[in-house]
Write a protein that holds these residues in place. Sequence first.
Motif, PDB file in Angstrom:
ATOM      1  N   PHE A 166       0.745  -1.157  -0.167  1.00 58.31           N
ATOM      2  CA  PHE A 166       0.057  -0.022  -0.077  1.00 58.31           C
ATOM      3  C   PHE A 166       0.896   1.355   0.125  1.00 58.31           C
ATOM      4  O   PHE A 166       0.516   2.469  -0.303  1.00 58.31           O
ATOM      5  N   TRP A 167       2.004   1.043   0.564  1.00 57.93           N
ATOM      6  CA  TRP A 167       3.046   2.208   0.502  1.00 57.93           C
ATOM      7  C   TRP A 167       3.971   2.307  -0.536  1.00 57.93           C
ATOM      8  O   TRP A 167       4.522   3.489  -0.823  1.00 57.93           O
ATOM      9  N   ARG A 168       4.424   1.321  -1.154  1.00 65.27           N
ATOM     10  CA  ARG A 168       5.648   1.421  -1.989  1.00 65.27           C
ATOM     11  C   ARG A 168       5.595   2.245  -3.110  1.00 65.27           C
ATOM     12  O   ARG A 168       6.581   2.758  -3.579  1.00 65.27           O
ATOM     13  N   GLY A 169       4.319   2.704  -3.598  1.00 63.41           N
ATOM     14  CA  GLY A 169       4.267   3.696  -4.623  1.00 63.41           C
ATOM     15  C   GLY A 169       5.134   5.096  -4.165  1.00 63.41           C
ATOM     16  O   GLY A 169       5.418   5.809  -4.951  1.00 63.41           O
ATOM     17  N   ASN A 170       5.160   5.173  -2.934  1.00 69.03           N
ATOM     18  CA  ASN A 170       5.619   6.523  -2.476  1.00 69.03           C
ATOM     19  C   ASN A 170       7.230   6.320  -2.364  1.00 69.03           C
ATOM     20  O   ASN A 170       7.827   7.499  -2.364  1.00 69.03           O
ATOM     21  N   GLY A 171       7.669   5.173  -2.754  1.00 65.84           N
ATOM     22  CA  GLY A 171       9.014   4.847  -2.929  1.00 65.84           C
ATOM     23  C   GLY A 171       9.314   5.025  -4.554  1.00 65.84           C
ATOM     24  O   GLY A 171      10.140   5.550  -5.015  1.00 65.84           O
ATOM     25  N   TYR A 172       8.355   4.275  -5.171  1.00 63.85           N
ATOM     26  CA  TYR A 172       8.688   3.863  -6.627  1.00 63.85           C
ATOM     27  C   TYR A 172       8.481   5.195  -7.431  1.00 63.85           C
ATOM     28  O   TYR A 172       9.101   5.478  -8.448  1.00 63.85           O
ATOM     29  N   LEU A 173       7.476   5.971  -6.934  1.00 64.90           N
ATOM     30  CA  LEU A 173       7.047   7.091  -7.783  1.00 64.90           C
ATOM     31  C   LEU A 173       8.001   8.212  -7.978  1.00 64.90           C
ATOM     32  O   LEU A 173       8.423   8.623  -8.920  1.00 64.90           O
ATOM     33  N   PRO A 174       8.754   8.666  -6.613  1.00 64.28           N
ATOM     34  CA  PRO A 174       9.612   9.791  -6.809  1.00 64.28           C
ATOM     35  C   PRO A 174      10.826   9.301  -7.490  1.00 64.28           C
ATOM     36  O   PRO A 174      11.590   9.895  -8.195  1.00 64.28           O
ATOM     37  N   VAL A 175      11.436   8.131  -7.340  1.00 60.29           N
ATOM     38  CA  VAL A 175      12.397   7.434  -8.005  1.00 60.29           C
ATOM     39  C   VAL A 175      12.109   7.424  -9.412  1.00 60.29           C
ATOM     40  O   VAL A 175      13.005   7.873 -10.247  1.00 60.29           O
ATOM     41  N   GLY A 176      11.182   6.948  -9.836  1.00 60.74           N
ATOM     42  CA  GLY A 176      10.621   7.032 -11.157  1.00 60.74           C
ATOM     43  C   GLY A 176      11.001   8.195 -11.897  1.00 60.74           C
ATOM     44  O   GLY A 176      11.158   8.305 -13.033  1.00 60.74           O
ATOM     45  N   GLN A 177      10.262   9.085 -11.271  1.00 64.30           N
ATOM     46  CA  GLN A 177      10.132  10.582 -11.631  1.00 64.30           C
ATOM     47  C   GLN A 177      11.775  11.214 -11.764  1.00 64.30           C
ATOM     48  O   GLN A 177      11.759  11.905 -12.737  1.00 64.30           O
ATOM     49  N   ALA A 188      12.794   3.967 -15.503  1.00 61.56           N
ATOM     50  CA  ALA A 188      11.780   4.686 -14.945  1.00 61.56           C
ATOM     51  C   ALA A 188      10.513   4.076 -15.094  1.00 61.56           C
ATOM     52  O   ALA A 188       9.300   3.804 -14.356  1.00 61.56           O
ATOM     53  N   ALA A 189       9.962   3.605 -16.330  1.00 62.83           N
ATOM     54  CA  ALA A 189       8.924   3.145 -16.839  1.00 62.83           C
ATOM     55  C   ALA A 189       8.421   1.931 -15.909  1.00 62.83           C
ATOM     56  O   ALA A 189       6.910   2.125 -15.409  1.00 62.83           O
ATOM     57  N   PRO A 190       9.101   0.920 -15.808  1.00 63.28           N
ATOM     58  CA  PRO A 190       8.494  -0.117 -14.875  1.00 63.28           C
ATOM     59  C   PRO A 190       8.061   0.198 -13.209  1.00 63.28           C
ATOM     60  O   PRO A 190       7.212  -0.130 -12.941  1.00 63.28           O
ATOM     61  N   THR A 194       4.443   0.064 -12.074  1.00 63.76           N
ATOM     62  CA  THR A 194       4.055  -0.482 -10.625  1.00 63.76           C
ATOM     63  C   THR A 194       3.532   0.307  -9.819  1.00 63.76           C
ATOM     64  O   THR A 194       2.479  -0.314  -9.035  1.00 63.76           O
ATOM     65  N   ALA A 195       3.609   1.493  -9.571  1.00 63.02           N
ATOM     66  CA  ALA A 195       3.183   2.637  -8.577  1.00 63.02           C
ATOM     67  C   ALA A 195       1.710   2.720  -9.101  1.00 63.02           C
ATOM     68  O   ALA A 195       0.715   2.835  -8.291  1.00 63.02           O
ATOM     69  N   MET A 196       1.599   2.878 -10.599  1.00 64.65           N
ATOM     70  CA  MET A 196       0.228   2.972 -10.975  1.00 64.65           C
ATOM     71  C   MET A 196      -0.664   1.659 -10.814  1.00 64.65           C
ATOM     72  O   MET A 196      -1.754   1.947 -10.327  1.00 64.65           O
ATOM     73  N   ASP A 197      -0.117   0.535 -11.090  1.00 62.00           N
ATOM     74  CA  ASP A 197      -0.849  -0.525 -10.824  1.00 62.00           C
ATOM     75  C   ASP A 197      -1.418  -0.741  -9.443  1.00 62.00           C
ATOM     76  O   ASP A 197      -2.392  -1.193  -9.053  1.00 62.00           O
ATOM     77  N   ASP A 198      -0.320  -0.477  -8.589  1.00 61.03           N
ATOM     78  CA  ASP A 198      -0.846  -0.834  -7.217  1.00 61.03           C
ATOM     79  C   ASP A 198      -1.930   0.328  -6.824  1.00 61.03           C
ATOM     80  O   ASP A 198      -2.681  -0.186  -5.984  1.00 61.03           O
ATOM     81  N   ALA A 199      -1.789   1.590  -6.813  1.00 56.16           N
ATOM     82  CA  ALA A 199      -2.894   2.632  -6.958  1.00 56.16           C
ATOM     83  C   ALA A 199      -4.155   1.919  -7.461  1.00 56.16           C
ATOM     84  O   ALA A 199      -5.118   2.338  -6.733  1.00 56.16           O
ATOM     85  N   TYR A 200      -4.071   1.517  -8.546  1.00 56.00           N
ATOM     86  CA  TYR A 200      -5.318   0.869  -9.163  1.00 56.00           C
ATOM     87  C   TYR A 200      -6.141   0.063  -8.585  1.00 56.00           C
ATOM     88  O   TYR A 200      -7.310   0.056  -8.305  1.00 56.00           O
TER      89      TYR A 200
END
Length: 493
Positions: A166-177, A188-190, A194-200
């Motif tokens: 539930f929280w990993r998007g907060n790590g994946y998103l800024p690193v990806g950006q 960056a893309a994967p 992953t952040a998008m799919d988790d949030a969805y």
Amino acid sequence: MKKNLLALLTLTVSLSYAQQKQPDLFQRYRPILEKGTLAQKDSLANVLFSNAKNFKTEEEYRSTINILRALANEDKMEALSSIAKKKYPKGSLTRDAYITDVFYNAEGSAAKEKAYREVTKKWPVKNFPEQELTYDYLLANLAGTLAKEGKSTEAVTYLGQMQERFWRGNGYLPVGQTLLAAGDTTAAAPLLKTAMDDAYYYISLPEAEKDNKARFASMGYASSMSSYVGILVNRGSYAEALDLIEKAMTVAPAQADGLATVYYKSLMGTGRKLEAYNVLTKLYAKGQFNVEDDLKQLYAELNGSMRGYERFNATLKQELVESIQKHIKEMETYKVAPSFELLNLKGEKVSLASLKGKVVVLDFWATWCQPCIRSFPGMQAAQAEYKDDADVQFLFINTWERDKEYKKNVVSFIEKHNYPFEVLYDDQKDPQTGQVMAGKFGVQGIPAKFIIDAEGNIRYFLTGSTPNVDYIKLEMKELIEAAKKPYKAPSAS
């Protein structure tokens, strides 16, 4: 009377403390925490500190330390923390102190990696069930540092060790950006997907199954979607991007604003120009003036020429101004602003009394507050618009800092970003209540902004932020100009 009150408080605390859990303690002492005098707060701190000699668990120490923090009694908080750390060297309090003092203050990925290894060696995650999130914070922070140094492989490896979905998007998103901004789309893309799919996953759960974790994870959908779809748009994969966006609009219509930019670009790319134009018009009418080139292009294509564009443009801007004027009505108030005299970065005193005759904009912020920082470019632009107006003063009140070296950190932050702000330190405690100025103003969350008129009255109060520079400029202008005018009490309906 005061002695009787303090004696009663002491007896009450002594008799009941051991049976109270932390939330109960906060609730029990909320009146003193929020409205108590300095004498009452000091008495409560003394009693709680004295009771610590009977503590049997680390959690009792943690609960009391948190209340002492809320009381702003740093001396007793640090003293009790020191006792607890000696008593529980392998406990979470000692671990958390190391994380704060060593890991988060480490500069560069090598130092952070060393500190992270030390944490996992002395305080392995298996010893702290249900505290995996603490370690995920470290992994995300370390990965972010590695990404900024261009070490994408290492960053991705550490992100892969995160355990809380539930929280990993907060790590994946800024690193990806970060990787995306550096041009490393492949890495960056994967991460962004992953952040998008988790949030969805969380946002599409049945409403009855959505707990606080799911709601938190859902909040990142628009950001991760925009970033990932942005890659598809730049690749020219407009149809794929559009499918994802329209799927998102179905399950999360409230996030439409956050997806509007990639949405109109995808519509343009698939030839759906009229729909793209409608989205663009709404974006522009909300202050996103950076899309004007695309708006002009579509206007000319759909209308056959640019005839009438200037009038159309002026109408959109006027609609925005009217919307802001209506919005700021909700922020209206009228009360005397608490007086203050605080030090600026140069050590000079700045008082509200010395600014009488000016409209004063107060912006309460902290270096750790991302929403505060997100609004700074807009606030800088608003301040620049009034740089020649001697009757307007912007003050950026640094408050609620968590680091002992906060003054050094604030100076470093302001210099690093070259912000031309007049910053004041909110660290002068009221002798009666022990409150800093944020508390005297009633601030309960930051960013918080107050517009004070020339007579020293608070005319507007607003919270929250936006990264939209043009919108902030317009909003601040309406607030300031309204505060320049004499106050008119609302008419009785």
